[in-house]
Scaffold this motif. Structure first.
Motif, PDB file in Angstrom:
ATOM      1  N   ASP A 526       0.825  -1.210   0.000  1.00 58.31           N
ATOM      2  CA  ASP A 526       0.000   0.000   0.000  1.00 58.31           C
ATOM      3  C   ASP A 526       0.859   1.259   0.000  1.00 58.31           C
ATOM      4  O   ASP A 526       0.600   2.206  -0.758  1.00 58.31           O
ATOM      5  CB  ASP A 526      -0.926   0.011   1.219  1.00 58.31           C
ATOM      6  CG  ASP A 526      -1.988  -1.077   1.165  1.00 58.31           C
ATOM      7  OD1 ASP A 526      -2.227  -1.608   0.067  1.00 58.31           O
ATOM      8  OD2 ASP A 526      -2.559  -1.394   2.221  1.00 58.31           O
ATOM      9  N   GLU A 527       1.875   1.286   0.855  1.00 56.17           N
ATOM     10  CA  GLU A 527       2.706   2.482   0.966  1.00 56.17           C
ATOM     11  C   GLU A 527       3.529   2.711  -0.301  1.00 56.17           C
ATOM     12  O   GLU A 527       3.650   3.851  -0.778  1.00 56.17           O
ATOM     13  CB  GLU A 527       3.620   2.364   2.187  1.00 56.17           C
ATOM     14  CG  GLU A 527       2.862   2.434   3.519  1.00 56.17           C
ATOM     15  CD  GLU A 527       3.780   2.316   4.715  1.00 56.17           C
ATOM     16  OE1 GLU A 527       4.985   2.027   4.513  1.00 56.17           O
ATOM     17  OE2 GLU A 527       3.303   2.506   5.852  1.00 56.17           O
ATOM     18  N   THR A 528       4.083   1.638  -0.848  1.00 55.80           N
ATOM     19  CA  THR A 528       4.896   1.781  -2.056  1.00 55.80           C
ATOM     20  C   THR A 528       4.053   2.277  -3.222  1.00 55.80           C
ATOM     21  O   THR A 528       4.438   3.216  -3.942  1.00 55.80           O
ATOM     22  CB  THR A 528       5.567   0.447  -2.420  1.00 55.80           C
ATOM     23  OG1 THR A 528       6.369  -0.011  -1.332  1.00 55.80           O
ATOM     24  CG2 THR A 528       6.435   0.603  -3.666  1.00 55.80           C
ATOM     25  N   PHE A 529       2.900   1.683  -3.427  1.00 57.17           N
ATOM     26  CA  PHE A 529       2.077   2.043  -4.584  1.00 57.17           C
ATOM     27  C   PHE A 529       1.531   3.462  -4.456  1.00 57.17           C
ATOM     28  O   PHE A 529       1.460   4.201  -5.446  1.00 57.17           O
ATOM     29  CB  PHE A 529       0.938   1.048  -4.740  1.00 57.17           C
ATOM     30  CG  PHE A 529       1.373  -0.313  -5.245  1.00 57.17           C
ATOM     31  CD1 PHE A 529       2.713  -0.636  -5.378  1.00 57.17           C
ATOM     32  CD2 PHE A 529       0.440  -1.279  -5.578  1.00 57.17           C
ATOM     33  CE1 PHE A 529       3.122  -1.883  -5.831  1.00 57.17           C
ATOM     34  CE2 PHE A 529       0.830  -2.529  -6.040  1.00 57.17           C
ATOM     35  CZ  PHE A 529       2.171  -2.827  -6.171  1.00 57.17           C
ATOM     36  N   LEU A 530       1.129   3.855  -3.251  1.00 55.79           N
ATOM     37  CA  LEU A 530       0.619   5.209  -3.063  1.00 55.79           C
ATOM     38  C   LEU A 530       1.723   6.233  -3.341  1.00 55.79           C
ATOM     39  O   LEU A 530       1.484   7.265  -3.999  1.00 55.79           O
ATOM     40  CB  LEU A 530       0.077   5.386  -1.642  1.00 55.79           C
ATOM     41  CG  LEU A 530      -0.564   6.743  -1.330  1.00 55.79           C
ATOM     42  CD1 LEU A 530      -1.760   7.010  -2.232  1.00 55.79           C
ATOM     43  CD2 LEU A 530      -0.975   6.817   0.144  1.00 55.79           C
ATOM     44  N   LYS A 531       2.925   5.954  -2.871  1.00 56.40           N
ATOM     45  CA  LYS A 531       4.038   6.878  -3.100  1.00 56.40           C
ATOM     46  C   LYS A 531       4.395   6.953  -4.589  1.00 56.40           C
ATOM     47  O   LYS A 531       4.751   8.026  -5.093  1.00 56.40           O
ATOM     48  CB  LYS A 531       5.254   6.442  -2.280  1.00 56.40           C
ATOM     49  CG  LYS A 531       5.096   6.670  -0.779  1.00 56.40           C
ATOM     50  CD  LYS A 531       6.294   6.140  -0.007  1.00 56.40           C
ATOM     51  CE  LYS A 531       6.125   6.366   1.483  1.00 56.40           C
ATOM     52  NZ  LYS A 531       7.264   5.803   2.262  1.00 56.40           N
ATOM     53  N   ILE A 532       4.318   5.832  -5.289  1.00 58.77           N
ATOM     54  CA  ILE A 532       4.594   5.848  -6.737  1.00 58.77           C
ATOM     55  C   ILE A 532       3.574   6.731  -7.448  1.00 58.77           C
ATOM     56  O   ILE A 532       3.930   7.582  -8.279  1.00 58.77           O
ATOM     57  CB  ILE A 532       4.575   4.417  -7.306  1.00 58.77           C
ATOM     58  CG1 ILE A 532       5.808   3.636  -6.841  1.00 58.77           C
ATOM     59  CG2 ILE A 532       4.523   4.455  -8.833  1.00 58.77           C
ATOM     60  CD1 ILE A 532       5.795   2.175  -7.257  1.00 58.77           C
ATOM     61  N   ILE A 533       2.298   6.546  -7.131  1.00 56.03           N
ATOM     62  CA  ILE A 533       1.247   7.326  -7.800  1.00 56.03           C
ATOM     63  C   ILE A 533       1.402   8.812  -7.502  1.00 56.03           C
ATOM     64  O   ILE A 533       1.276   9.660  -8.396  1.00 56.03           O
ATOM     65  CB  ILE A 533      -0.147   6.826  -7.359  1.00 56.03           C
ATOM     66  CG1 ILE A 533      -0.389   5.407  -7.886  1.00 56.03           C
ATOM     67  CG2 ILE A 533      -1.237   7.765  -7.873  1.00 56.03           C
ATOM     68  CD1 ILE A 533      -1.654   4.768  -7.338  1.00 56.03           C
ATOM     69  N   MET A 534       1.715   9.133  -6.257  1.00 53.64           N
ATOM     70  CA  MET A 534       1.806  10.541  -5.868  1.00 53.64           C
ATOM     71  C   MET A 534       3.161  11.162  -6.201  1.00 53.64           C
ATOM     72  O   MET A 534       3.378  12.358  -5.959  1.00 53.64           O
ATOM     73  CB  MET A 534       1.512  10.677  -4.370  1.00 53.64           C
ATOM     74  CG  MET A 534       0.114  10.208  -3.999  1.00 53.64           C
ATOM     75  SD  MET A 534      -0.299  10.462  -2.259  1.00 53.64           S
ATOM     76  CE  MET A 534      -0.584  12.240  -2.253  1.00 53.64           C
ATOM     77  N   GLY A 535       4.065  10.365  -6.754  1.00 52.82           N
ATOM     78  CA  GLY A 535       5.331  10.908  -7.240  1.00 52.82           C
ATOM     79  C   GLY A 535       6.403  11.107  -6.200  1.00 52.82           C
ATOM     80  O   GLY A 535       7.440  11.724  -6.480  1.00 52.82           O
ATOM     81  N   THR A 536       6.211  10.570  -5.014  1.00 53.48           N
ATOM     82  CA  THR A 536       7.241  10.732  -3.973  1.00 53.48           C
ATOM     83  C   THR A 536       8.270   9.610  -4.014  1.00 53.48           C
ATOM     84  O   THR A 536       9.276   9.668  -3.295  1.00 53.48           O
ATOM     85  CB  THR A 536       6.598  10.784  -2.576  1.00 53.48           C
ATOM     86  OG1 THR A 536       5.840   9.582  -2.355  1.00 53.48           O
ATOM     87  CG2 THR A 536       5.676  11.987  -2.459  1.00 53.48           C
ATOM     88  N   GLU A 537       8.015   8.580  -4.823  1.00 52.32           N
ATOM     89  CA  GLU A 537       9.022   7.551  -5.102  1.00 52.32           C
ATOM     90  C   GLU A 537       9.031   7.310  -6.604  1.00 52.32           C
ATOM     91  O   GLU A 537       7.999   7.456  -7.276  1.00 52.32           O
ATOM     92  CB  GLU A 537       8.712   6.243  -4.357  1.00 52.32           C
ATOM     93  CG  GLU A 537       9.076   6.268  -2.885  1.00 52.32           C
ATOM     94  CD  GLU A 537       9.113   4.866  -2.282  1.00 52.32           C
ATOM     95  OE1 GLU A 537       9.045   3.890  -3.044  1.00 52.32           O
ATOM     96  OE2 GLU A 537       9.231   4.772  -1.049  1.00 52.32           O
TER      97      GLU A 537
END
Length: 567
Positions: A526-537
């Motif tokens: 959940d954390e990885t995918f949310l960060k990818i979508i929001m551009g923080t990773e």
């Protein structure tokens, strides 16, 4: 000889006296055993009988603080549902605890960890297994056999054994399962059609079309207020998920389920790999591609910039700021009724879109059994929970959701034949077209709301009957029935009118290693995918996620899933 007759006479008098004593006692639905379990007698069981003396049941209940449907003076503990249970069954409902949707699972977990359970509560598959292993809940085998109403048994049997299999441990039924309409697992695209019409747009069939519509909704002032305040696509709030998953396969609100499936990605589901063996959809290249598309959409401002931090994405629907979101057929029971009440021209329509590259609608599909009522081991009246469930199914058509949503019903489980909503939609269409009469649908007791549906449809649906745009309805005539009918004729229409090439998960339950590892693996995902979508990773952090997922238990879990599937 005389002594013999006197003895027989005395013995007969003793039997009569004992019989009279028993006749004068109160009927008892169950007898306590030495270990605190309750045994029930099929001779005294009645699925709908009221207790002679009032009993209490303390439950854990999810209460949504954003739900404002309760009428004046009613509370989560005193409303049309709890009063009905009290009057019909002589059961006083109390709250052992309440929790918001985002905190309910945590409250349940705390109750399990502290061994301080309410008398009964609704749990998911993970919590059910924990409760069984901790020996904290009652064996419900006899309760189900003796007290489940014929209608509930018929619906559970329609799952072809899946529902009872999910609650059976070592041959014992340890909880009462739900069995719900398959429509709950399909997340349609809901769109403000009045915005489409104003901007001269068509419902988006492809992902590229979808992005164009979202961009127009953001940039072209579709609400006409001259302000830069519109949202193209809603995103998940703090209560909901990026997508439904194999353990929570239904009723995900404001996620991106439809975008993933249009790109042939099924994160959260167990799929058959190229070699015929199970693979976890979240680790596949198709999921990375879908994350890339969502990442671009978010960076371009097409997705709600407050996704993931909003407490309730439904508020932006109600306020008229959002133009599209994904959700199940029953969204009129959610924000749409309030949205239309605030703005009678808000023409929310539902579509089986977007399509994949082959022009197919390929949503992920759910299991029909996702929630369970459990009873605390040692509670004196375990059959009370079953009676409360019977009471809801038998009387659901009497309740008015506009003065208190169904979530306020204590221990509510959804019981419906798998095709309940599709059958309802077709029936309403036939009655409106005049090809069938309402009476033609009266003798269908498993379809519990169908009679009231067909009886009231002409009260709320205006001509032309085959046009479901909002101006052809009269919600004020009967808001509760309008909510139901709009869910059927608008929300379920895509499931009736389209070929559904849905994708099932290979399993919908946990394996042994998941019990220890899944919480952390899911958090990582959940954390990885949310960060990818929001551009923080960066997007390539997906590859590291896959490596970490496998090394932290994913490989072993995949082997266990293969063992289950190959059996």
């Amino acid at each position: 000889m005389l002594r013999k007759y006197l003895f027989l006479l005395l013995f007969a008098l003793v039997l009569v006296a004992c019989s009279d004593d028993n006749a004068g006692s109160e009927p008892n639905d169950g007898d306590e055993t030495e270990n605190g379990d309750t045994e029930t007698s099929s001779e005294t069981a009645d699925p709908f009988s009221a207790y002679e003396e009032k009993i209490t049941i303390a439950i854990g209940q999810e209460v949504d603080p954003s739900d404002t449907s309760l009428q004046d003076g009613d509370t989560p503990l005193d409303n049309q549902y709890t009063r009905h249970v009290n009057e019909n069954l002589n059961i006083e409902v109390e709250h052992a605890f309440t929790a918001s949707p985002s905190n309910y699972d945590q409250k349940v977990s705390l109750a399990i960890a502290s061994n301080d359970l309410p008398d009964a509560m609704v749990v998911g598959p993970v919590e059910l297994r924990q409760l069984v292993e901790a020996d904290q809940i009652a064996d419900m085998t006899d309760i189900y056999e003796n007290y489940a109403s014929p209608a509930i048994k018929e619906i559970i049997d329609s799952s072809e054994g899946v529902a009872l299999e999910n609650v059976t441990f070592d041959g014992k039924i340890m909880a009462i399962p739900n069995s719900q309409a398959s429509a709950d697992g399909v997340h349609n695209l809901w769109i403000r059609k009045d915005w489409l019409d104003k901007l001269g747009l068509e419902p988006p069939e492809t992902i590229e079309d979808f992005k164009e519509v979202a961009k127009a909704f953001v940039e072209q002032d579709p609400d006409g207020n001259g302000q830069d305040d519109t949202i193209g696509l809603a995103g998940p709030d703090t209560t909901n998920k990026l997508y439904a998953n194999f353990l929570e396969s239904t009723n995900n609100l404001y996620g991106f389920d439809g975008i993933f499936s249009a790109l042939n990605a099924y994160p959260g589901y167990w799929l058959e790999g190229d070699d015929g063996q199970p693979v976890y959809g979240s680790t596949l290249p198709e999921t990375k591609e879908a994350l890339s598309v969502l990442r671009d959409m978010y960076s371009e401002g097409l997705i709600d910039p407050e996704m993931g931090v909003r407490e309730d994405s439904g508020e932006s629907v109600i306020s008229g700021n959002t133009g599209m979101f994904f959700g199940p057929f029953w969204m009129p029971y959610g924000p749409i009724t309030d949205a239309v009440t605030n703005n009678p021209e808000a023409n929310w329509q539902s579509y089986g879109l977007p399509l994949n590259a082959n022009g197919e609608y390929t949503p992920h599909l759910s299991t029909t059994t996702t929630q369970f009522v459990v009873v605390r081991k040692g509670y004196e009246h375990p059959e009370a929970a079953m009676k409360i469930l019977n009471n809801l199914l038998a009387n659901e058509s009497e309740f008015d959701p506009s003065i208190g949503g169904p979530g306020y019903y204590p221990l509510r489980l959804v019981y419906a034949p798998a095709d309940e909503m599709e059958v309802t939609t077709v029936a309403l269409r036939e009655v409106l077209a005049g090809t069938k009469e309402p009476e033609d649908f009266y003798d269908m007791p498993a379809y519990k709301l169908l009679k009231s549906d067909v009886d009231s449809i002409h009260e709320i649906k205006l001509e032309p009957y085959d046009n479901t745009d909002i101006e052809h309805w009269d919600p004020e005539a009967n808001l509760g029935q309008w909510t139901r009918a709009y869910s059927a004729l608008v929300g379920t229409a895509p499931l009736v009118d389209n070929e559904i090439n849905g994708v099932m998960s290979l399993i919908y339950s946990q394996t042994e290693t998941m019990e220890d590892r899944w919480v952390n693996l899911k958090k990582l995902e959940d954390e990885t995918f949310l960060k990818i979508i929001m551009g923080t990773e960066p997007l390539d952090s997906f590859d590291q996620f896959v490596e970490n997922w496998n090394s932290q238990g994913g490989d072993q879990i995949t082997e266990e899933v293969a063992e289950v599937v190959n059996k």
